[in-house]
Write a protein that holds these residues in place. Structure first.
Motif, PDB file in Angstrom:
ATOM      1  N   VAL A  12      28.654  60.385   3.306  1.00 14.87           N
ATOM      2  CA  VAL A  12      27.924  61.020   2.290  1.00 14.87           C
ATOM      3  C   VAL A  12      28.784  60.249   0.977  1.00 14.87           C
ATOM      4  O   VAL A  12      29.772  60.409   0.726  1.00 14.87           O
ATOM      5  CB  VAL A  12      27.849  62.362   2.194  1.00 14.87           C
ATOM      6  N   ALA A  13      28.004  59.448   0.282  1.00 12.78           N
ATOM      7  CA  ALA A  13      28.614  58.605  -0.784  1.00 12.78           C
ATOM      8  C   ALA A  13      28.890  59.413  -1.778  1.00 12.78           C
ATOM      9  O   ALA A  13      28.371  60.451  -2.235  1.00 12.78           O
ATOM     10  CB  ALA A  13      27.617  57.577  -1.475  1.00 12.78           C
ATOM     11  N   ASP A  14      30.258  59.386  -2.639  1.00 15.02           N
ATOM     12  CA  ASP A  14      30.641  60.196  -3.638  1.00 15.02           C
ATOM     13  C   ASP A  14      29.322  60.458  -4.690  1.00 15.02           C
ATOM     14  O   ASP A  14      29.413  61.376  -5.180  1.00 15.02           O
ATOM     15  CB  ASP A  14      31.809  59.492  -4.432  1.00 15.02           C
ATOM     16  N   GLU A  15      28.618  59.317  -4.998  1.00 15.66           N
ATOM     17  CA  GLU A  15      27.432  59.473  -5.741  1.00 15.66           C
ATOM     18  C   GLU A  15      26.679  60.247  -5.488  1.00 15.66           C
ATOM     19  O   GLU A  15      26.149  61.038  -6.707  1.00 15.66           O
ATOM     20  CB  GLU A  15      27.125  58.046  -6.135  1.00 15.66           C
ATOM     21  N   THR A  16      26.098  60.399  -4.516  1.00 17.31           N
ATOM     22  CA  THR A  16      25.207  61.442  -3.900  1.00 17.31           C
ATOM     23  C   THR A  16      25.886  62.823  -4.110  1.00 17.31           C
ATOM     24  O   THR A  16      25.192  63.724  -4.568  1.00 17.31           O
ATOM     25  CB  THR A  16      25.054  61.210  -2.603  1.00 17.31           C
ATOM     26  N   VAL A  17      27.465  63.061  -4.007  1.00 13.53           N
ATOM     27  CA  VAL A  17      27.755  64.257  -4.151  1.00 13.53           C
ATOM     28  C   VAL A  17      27.720  64.616  -5.675  1.00 13.53           C
ATOM     29  O   VAL A  17      27.483  65.817  -5.870  1.00 13.53           O
ATOM     30  CB  VAL A  17      29.084  64.651  -3.295  1.00 13.53           C
ATOM     31  N   ARG A  33      25.681  63.622  -7.768  1.00 16.71           N
ATOM     32  CA  ARG A  33      24.240  63.907  -8.186  1.00 16.71           C
ATOM     33  C   ARG A  33      24.064  65.064  -7.910  1.00 16.71           C
ATOM     34  O   ARG A  33      23.541  66.105  -8.867  1.00 16.71           O
ATOM     35  CB  ARG A  33      23.338  62.794  -7.898  1.00 16.71           C
ATOM     36  N   LYS A  34      24.239  65.586  -6.682  1.00 15.83           N
ATOM     37  CA  LYS A  34      23.868  66.914  -6.421  1.00 15.83           C
ATOM     38  C   LYS A  34      24.303  68.244  -7.105  1.00 15.83           C
ATOM     39  O   LYS A  34      23.864  69.198  -7.392  1.00 15.83           O
ATOM     40  CB  LYS A  34      23.999  67.108  -4.686  1.00 15.83           C
ATOM     41  N   ARG A  35      25.736  67.942  -7.184  1.00 12.50           N
ATOM     42  CA  ARG A  35      26.638  68.948  -7.835  1.00 12.50           C
ATOM     43  C   ARG A  35      25.967  69.117  -9.300  1.00 12.50           C
ATOM     44  O   ARG A  35      25.851  70.218  -9.859  1.00 12.50           O
ATOM     45  CB  ARG A  35      27.713  68.304  -8.116  1.00 12.50           C
ATOM     46  N   GLY A  36      25.503  67.835 -10.119  1.00 11.56           N
ATOM     47  CA  GLY A  36      24.804  67.972 -11.226  1.00 11.56           C
ATOM     48  C   GLY A  36      23.588  68.769 -11.237  1.00 11.56           C
ATOM     49  O   GLY A  36      23.157  69.438 -12.263  1.00 11.56           O
ATOM     50  N   GLN A  37      22.680  68.416 -10.182  1.00 10.43           N
ATOM     51  CA  GLN A  37      21.536  69.179 -10.157  1.00 10.43           C
ATOM     52  C   GLN A  37      21.702  70.632  -9.769  1.00 10.43           C
ATOM     53  O   GLN A  37      21.042  71.417 -10.350  1.00 10.43           O
ATOM     54  CB  GLN A  37      20.585  68.692  -8.960  1.00 10.43           C
TER      55      GLN A  37
END
Length: 83
Positions: A66-71, A73-77
């Protein structure tokens, strides 16, 4: 384009890991480095999706990257949803 070759010093290690180990570890390394997709790596290793996932877990301790960017982005959501 010249055909890539593998260092012969790897041969004993790969042979001990079984048939197709060279293809699997090359595909897994490219997947882990985010150079090819999971599906492309499984196909290049000559394995079905489930088999490739199982071998990743067996040799690397996890099956998916899982890419850091995905994590992030999901954290921000989630933060936005909790406001």
């Amino acid at each position: 384009m010249p055909t890539p070759t593998i260092n012969p010093d790897f041969a004993p290690v790969l042979e001990a890991l079984g048939n197709g180990a060279g293809d699997f570890f090359l595909a897994a390394g490219l997947y882990q480095a985010h150079k090819i997709s999971f599906g492309a790596a499984a196909a290049r290793a000559g394995l079905r999706y489930e088999e490739f996932h199982y071998r990743l877990k067996e040799h690397f301790g996890h099956g998916f990257v899982v890419a850091d960017e995905t994590v992030e982005r999901k954290r921000g959501q989630v933060r936005m949803a909790l406001r």
